[in-house]
Design an enzyme around this catalytic site. Sequence first.
Site, PDB file in Angstrom:
ATOM      1  N   GLY A  86       6.943   2.022   5.587  1.00  0.00           N
ATOM      2  CA  GLY A  86       5.980   1.570   4.572  1.00  0.00           C
ATOM      3  C   GLY A  86       4.786   2.501   4.512  1.00  0.00           C
TER       4      GLY A  86
ATOM      5  NE  ARG B 169      10.699  -0.365   4.741  1.00  0.00           N
ATOM      6  CZ  ARG B 169       9.546  -0.433   5.402  1.00  0.00           C
ATOM      7  NH1 ARG B 169       9.422   0.121   6.576  1.00  0.00           N
ATOM      8  NH2 ARG B 169       8.512  -1.072   4.876  1.00  0.00           N
TER       9      ARG B 169
ATOM     10  CG  ASP C 134       8.397  -0.188  16.801  1.00  0.00           C
ATOM     11  OD1 ASP C 134       8.508   0.619  17.726  1.00  0.00           O
ATOM     12  OD2 ASP C 134       9.037  -1.250  16.723  1.00  0.00           O
TER      13      ASP C 134
ATOM     14  CB  THR D 193       2.000   0.292  10.094  1.00  0.00           C
ATOM     15  OG1 THR D 193       2.227  -1.048   9.628  1.00  0.00           O
ATOM     16  CG2 THR D 193       1.632   0.233  11.562  1.00  0.00           C
TER      17      THR D 193
ATOM     18  CG  ASP E 274       2.597  -4.488   9.119  1.00  0.00           C
ATOM     19  OD1 ASP E 274       2.050  -4.839   8.059  1.00  0.00           O
ATOM     20  OD2 ASP E 274       3.796  -4.172   9.190  1.00  0.00           O
TER      21      ASP E 274
ATOM     22  CG  ASP F 234       3.565  -3.838  13.434  1.00  0.00           C
ATOM     23  OD1 ASP F 234       3.177  -2.688  13.134  1.00  0.00           O
ATOM     24  OD2 ASP F 234       4.597  -4.342  12.953  1.00  0.00           O
TER      25      ASP F 234
ATOM     26  NE  ARG G  38       7.563  -4.435   9.407  1.00  0.00           N
ATOM     27  CZ  ARG G  38       8.480  -4.069   8.516  1.00  0.00           C
ATOM     28  NH1 ARG G  38       9.617  -4.686   8.469  1.00  0.00           N
ATOM     29  NH2 ARG G  38       8.248  -3.075   7.692  1.00  0.00           N
TER      30      ARG G  38
END
Length: 357
Positions: free
Chosen positions: A17, A78, A109, A131, A133, A135, A177
């Site tokens: 993303g 992706r 990741d 990202t 996120d 994360d 996510r």
Amino acid sequence: MRSDVKIKRIGVLTSGGDAPGMNAALRAVIRTAHRKKIEVVGILNGYSGLLEGNTKVLSKRDGSYIINRGGTILYTARSEVFKTPEGVKQGAEMCRKLELDGLIVLGGDGTFRGAYDLANEGIPCVGIPCTIDNDVCCTDKTIGFDTAMNTVVELADKIRDTGESHSRCIIIEVMGRKAGDIALHTAVAIGATCAVVPEYPFDRDELVNKIINSRAGGKKNFLIVVAEGLGKDYGIELAKYIEEKTNIESRFSCFGYTQRGGSPSLSDRVLASTMGCAAVYALLDGCVGDVVVSKGSSIETVEMKYAIQLERLAKGKMTEAEKSELSPGTFYEMSKTLADRMAYKSYLKGVIEKLSL
Ligand code: F6P
């Protein structure tokens, strides 16, 4: 591990993303490399583009006037093929064909897992965490997170105006996510009544009682932030439930992909510029599989293997056999990093609860 290959030509790609600040990081990579007399090959469309050899040599000037631009000038994708061993071998072969002495990958990741596989095929790789996120557990902050949150705050402030005019409850769904980082931070910043995130159990009747009591005390609008990781329609169902139980008109609004776009914030531009610069130096220092991270006020590198293991531990995917291969010191350090991240989220959750009347 270190390589002593002289770095003369590097590749750079963006994968997964997109995130605001990717272009600012690309600019830093391009500028730092050119200063060091390194040629830069931009790979278009992430790992898919690598497999196809879809490239463009990036001149000094290709980094101009992109620090402020959202998206990624290299485009992104992706790739399913790249997840297979054959795909990785093909990617490594293409890197050799393109005569790349190293590769810088921008993403999250999943992007680093691909780069780690490439590194194991002999291609020195350095990752830059991008990202919205946040994360990626090995770094305090990821590029794009701050901008995405600012977008949420801007939109939520607008939605609150209409919520107040109509005395409504509005459920806002934000991205992230499986992580509740965007939801928890923005809920604090917009003065939300509550944030519902995958990390914590949630009692909707407790929320209903809180809303009923607050309305009795004169509160007109309510903002509830839900993280997308709770599942499709979760926010819609919650809005229905609240309306049914409180008799307060409730609406749902999904902020969606707007969070991924736009001009990066100051904080993301600074993070991207420092990380982009550090990534080139990491290759020059002989790094063969590392991720650039932000720790407190410094920019450092950690091994990609460590970054990937940390994610597996965080997601409960690490097997007992894998755990036993880690040194006690590493296992302790990883557990502490994850515990600190969780403690901070709990702290934010507590602040939201304490500040909503
Ligand atoms: O990882 C960034 C992110 O925007 C997530 O918040 C979201 O779940 C996902 O990407 C959406 O992915 P896609 O662009 O493939 O729909």
